[in-house]
Design an enzyme around this catalytic site. Sequence first.
Site, mmCIF file in Angstrom:
data_model
loop_
_atom_site.group_PDB
_atom_site.id
_atom_site.type_symbol
_atom_site.label_atom_id
_atom_site.label_comp_id
_atom_site.label_asym_id
_atom_site.label_seq_id
_atom_site.Cartn_x
_atom_site.Cartn_y
_atom_site.Cartn_z
ATOM 1 N N MET A 191 -10.630 1.538 -7.028
ATOM 2 C CA MET A 191 -10.427 1.990 -8.403
ATOM 3 C C MET A 191 -11.433 1.378 -9.377
ATOM 4 O O MET A 191 -12.081 2.114 -10.113
ATOM 5 C CB MET A 191 -8.996 1.688 -8.860
ATOM 6 C CG MET A 191 -8.766 2.094 -10.304
ATOM 7 S SD MET A 191 -7.073 1.794 -10.851
ATOM 8 C CE MET A 191 -7.383 0.845 -12.330
ATOM 9 N N HIS A 246 -7.298 -14.040 -1.388
ATOM 10 C CA HIS A 246 -7.447 -15.486 -1.224
ATOM 11 C C HIS A 246 -8.942 -15.786 -1.229
ATOM 12 O O HIS A 246 -9.497 -16.303 -0.268
ATOM 13 C CB HIS A 246 -6.798 -15.949 0.089
ATOM 14 C CG HIS A 246 -5.322 -15.681 0.150
ATOM 15 N ND1 HIS A 246 -4.610 -15.633 1.313
ATOM 16 C CD2 HIS A 246 -4.421 -15.466 -0.847
ATOM 17 C CE1 HIS A 246 -3.327 -15.388 1.049
ATOM 18 N NE2 HIS A 246 -3.187 -15.275 -0.257
ATOM 19 N N TYR A 248 -3.291 -12.649 8.578
ATOM 20 C CA TYR A 248 -4.437 -13.223 7.870
ATOM 21 C C TYR A 248 -5.312 -13.971 8.863
ATOM 22 O O TYR A 248 -4.872 -14.936 9.476
ATOM 23 C CB TYR A 248 -3.977 -14.233 6.822
ATOM 24 C CG TYR A 248 -3.172 -13.678 5.671
ATOM 25 C CD1 TYR A 248 -3.365 -12.383 5.194
ATOM 26 C CD2 TYR A 248 -2.219 -14.471 5.029
ATOM 27 C CE1 TYR A 248 -2.624 -11.906 4.127
ATOM 28 C CE2 TYR A 248 -1.477 -13.988 3.956
ATOM 29 C CZ TYR A 248 -1.682 -12.712 3.507
ATOM 30 O OH TYR A 248 -0.956 -12.230 2.453
ATOM 31 N N ASN A 293 -2.097 -19.890 2.719
ATOM 32 C CA ASN A 293 -2.366 -19.484 1.335
ATOM 33 C C ASN A 293 -2.957 -20.690 0.599
ATOM 34 O O ASN A 293 -2.554 -21.824 0.842
ATOM 35 C CB ASN A 293 -1.059 -19.050 0.667
ATOM 36 C CG ASN A 293 -0.229 -18.183 1.592
ATOM 37 O OD1 ASN A 293 0.278 -18.676 2.596
ATOM 38 N ND2 ASN A 293 -0.116 -16.924 1.305
#
Length: 802
Positions: A91, A720, A638, A767
């Site tokens: 976008m 991240h 991840y 994280n």
Amino acid sequence: MKGSTFFKTASLLSPLLFSSAQAQESFTHAGTGITFLRQQVDESQTTGGYEFGYALPGTPTGSNDEYIGYIRGAVHSGGKGWSGVSHGGGMPNSLLLVAYPNGDSVGTRFVFAGGYVAPNDYTGNATLTQFAHTVTDTYFEVIYRCQWCWIWNQNGATGQQLPTEEVQVIGWAQHMDSPPSAGQSWRLHNNGQSQFGIQPANARKTEYDDWVAKYTNGTTPTPTPSDGPTPTPTPTAPTSCVGTPAPTGSYDYIVVGAGAAGIPVADKLSESGKSVLLIEKGPPSLGRFGGTMKPDWLEGTDLTRFDVPGLCNQIWVDSAGVACSDIDQMAGCVLGGGAAVNAALWWNPTPHDWDYSWPTGWRAADMKAATDRTFKRIPGTQVPSMDGIRYKPEGFNVLATALRADGWKEISPNEVPDQKNRTFADPPYMYENGQRQGPLGSYLVTAMERKNFKLWMNTAVRRIIRDGGKATGVELDGGDGGYCGTADLNPGGRVIVSAGVFGSTKLLFRSGIGPKDQLQTVQNSVQDGPSFINETEWIDLPVGKNLNDHVNTDLVIKHPNVSFYDFYEAWSDPIPNDREMYLEKRSGILAQSAPNIGPMFWEYIPGADGIQRAIQYQSRVEPSPPATDNTSMTISQYLGTGTVSRGALSINGALNMFVSTPPYLQDKEDLAAVITSIKHLQQVISKVPGIVWEVPAANVTVEDFVNSIPKTPARRRSNHWIGSSKIGTDSGLNGGTSVVDLNTQVYGTENIHVVDASLFPGHIVTNPTSYIVVVAEHSAAKILALGSGSQAPGKQAGAVRL
Ligand SMILES: *[C@@H]1O[C@H](CO)[C@@H](O)[C@H](O)[C@H]1NC(C)=O
Ligand SMILES: *[C@@H]1O[C@H](CO)[C@@H](O)[C@H](O)[C@H]1NC(C)=O
Ligand SMILES: *[C@@H]1O[C@H](CO)[C@@H](O)[C@H](O)[C@H]1NC(C)=O
Ligand SMILES: *[C@@H]1O[C@H](CO)[C@@H](O)[C@H](O)[C@H]1NC(C)=O
Ligand SMILES: *[C@@H]1O[C@H](CO)[C@@H](O)[C@H](O)[C@H]1NC(C)=O
Ligand SMILES: *[C@@H]1O[C@H](CO)[C@@H](O)[C@H](O)[C@H]1NC(C)=O
Ligand SMILES: *[C@@H]1O[C@H](CO)[C@@H](O)[C@H](O)[C@H]1NC(C)=O
């Protein structure tokens, strides 16, 4: 200079490995006889379905900057809805076309957004000519010629995706309501969005010119129409700062950015008694600091949307006034930065992460004291609800049953941070007393009590003012109620840049620090060009390189024990009992992060190249496309520590930041680790017969599935982001890869530091918020040790400080 060329899309996809579900087909439209290469998106991803097709000229000619398009979009009750195409895939920073039913006709609008914010009308030269359209009660179709649609320029934000590569990445989105009327703002779309790769070679049609001639009444297409496209109204003069004059004053330390790094750094520096100014671009977030953004049910309380754990996902629904407007990824531009808007996961760092990629002085043994200080202030909890109950644990239980059966061990992760191989846990959070705290509720509270500490919010920083390698202050850029003018450093003072990976990179570029091509873009910009630092003073460092992010691959399973809790509905209409439990006792499911996270689990995959790559799985009770069941769980995989692939950030002429090289899966062993680990997970899941795999479907191989997902931020990001001002001894001034020295001081400067996730040399297991705070603790000690007294001339990082 034409700043931003769109990244090389061919490298993003392996077209030969497309699963058949994603391949496009040739489709001849009955009404016009035009043949398109068509992508269909089914009901499971968007109510009412969506189709996009295109045809290209038989051979590339001229600027190669047009196509004939076909959109078939959903029409909802009352003849409403819109259907969009992104010509760049994502976008932000792409030419967007929106088509919508308008009575019996079809309307179209070109729009453009610099970040994850409501777009504005596009002011460039893209030109649409309609050939045909149909509107029914349930769908509409439009066939159109789009000229000057593959190269765009919105007030200096340039970009392109020409059909010259092997693959183009196209994005789509649909909304159930009509577009806004003139002067009103766009609402976030609510009927699905995604991207797909398409091969332009298959869309080239020798009949192209005939079709154009037929539908433009015989006018021969020319690269430049005689009456000319609407010219881009290029701004000719910089806009000046909007705000009030800054109070006069000078400081020992100026910290730019009040996020997970800036807050602890500013607190620790002010603890020494030196004067500290912390400048935040965004507005307050938590209620205790004056935040006001909240749903109706929090009116009359001192809580905001940022305080309540169960509302943490609201940024993906309504990011207005919260998300940064000048970067092409989702990020929080509010007090606390990412630590104000994330799911608040809080991990004692895995020691191997420091030892694997960090330099001398930053290894696990060196970080121990800073880690202990951090966890003393922010211990974290695995049970955020104040009554000590874990609400709706069925998803955790189902996966834990399977993991145990496959021999994985349950751990208390913050007590045994080194155990990340075949282990699992219910995650710890930086919540306290049922509310978001973390760095905001600890370091900022103590800093605010000191007279020598000042916090300015709603104030952007335009650039560091420097004389050669010596900063003398910062130039302010105002904002809503913020300050204009400058903030000065005391003699011997220091600037600490803690604006996050995107914000810090941008600030360094605008201060004349970075790769030459990026600085030239700033130099050529209308906004900064006339006042930009002289080229003779530029400091050429690899700022923005070494970019990394966890590689995300979303998997979906379902099990009848699991049920979805509607945290999104809890924004406007919470279940009364849950609302009361939270308001009266800070208990219940709204004291937990949306959308019901857990378990988290880990393993290392040994690669053929000898590298052990870390994988973290983060589960949540929520379906992901194409799954829709309310018994579904998304498991995000991840890939972290050990990844070899790297990307880069760039700035464009409108001074917006974008990911110019995505950091995902360029390396074959990075890819192999993702595939191998998904196969391990399939084995785990098979231990509980009641679990059904939804994504990837049973008849799709893991290889085909992984290869079919474009390697773009929109499809792969975990948000991240790290690495863009790497710490290390190999100075970028001499061709090395590092931007800052072991004291976090930018090479070639004597008092400019970077302290945030930008420093990370490589990725980590979990994280990142806790690691960022630990890095800030450690950095503050290093910076204080340098002193803030006057420096002898020539004591520059590049010269002596290794
Ligand atoms: C249309 O705008 C693009 C982007 O600014 C530019 O590259 C192109 O030359 C323009 N085309 C015409 C025909 O003016
Ligand atoms: C072509 O001509 C027809 C009939 O004159 C007209 O209705 C139509 O709008 C024209 N189309 C274009 C694209 O000019
Ligand atoms: C599903 O729920 C039932 C009833 O509570 C329980 O006995 C069973 O162990 C659960 N299954 C899994 C896989 O968690
Ligand atoms: C930049 O500095 C050089 C050398 O001092 C000088 O010749 C030149 O005029 C300066 N350029 C600008 C734009 O001020
Ligand atoms: C993790 O466990 C796997 C399987 O037992 C083993 O092959 C690998 O070497 C281990 N890696 C680490 C870093 O412990
Ligand atoms: C889940 O979906 C089913 C079928 O659509 C529906 O009957 C049920 O009420 C839903 N359950 C919840 C908890 O939303
Ligand atoms: C997989 O099965 C589904 C239906 O169960 C079908 O729609 C799809 O085409 C199949 N995909 C492949 C690659 O065979």
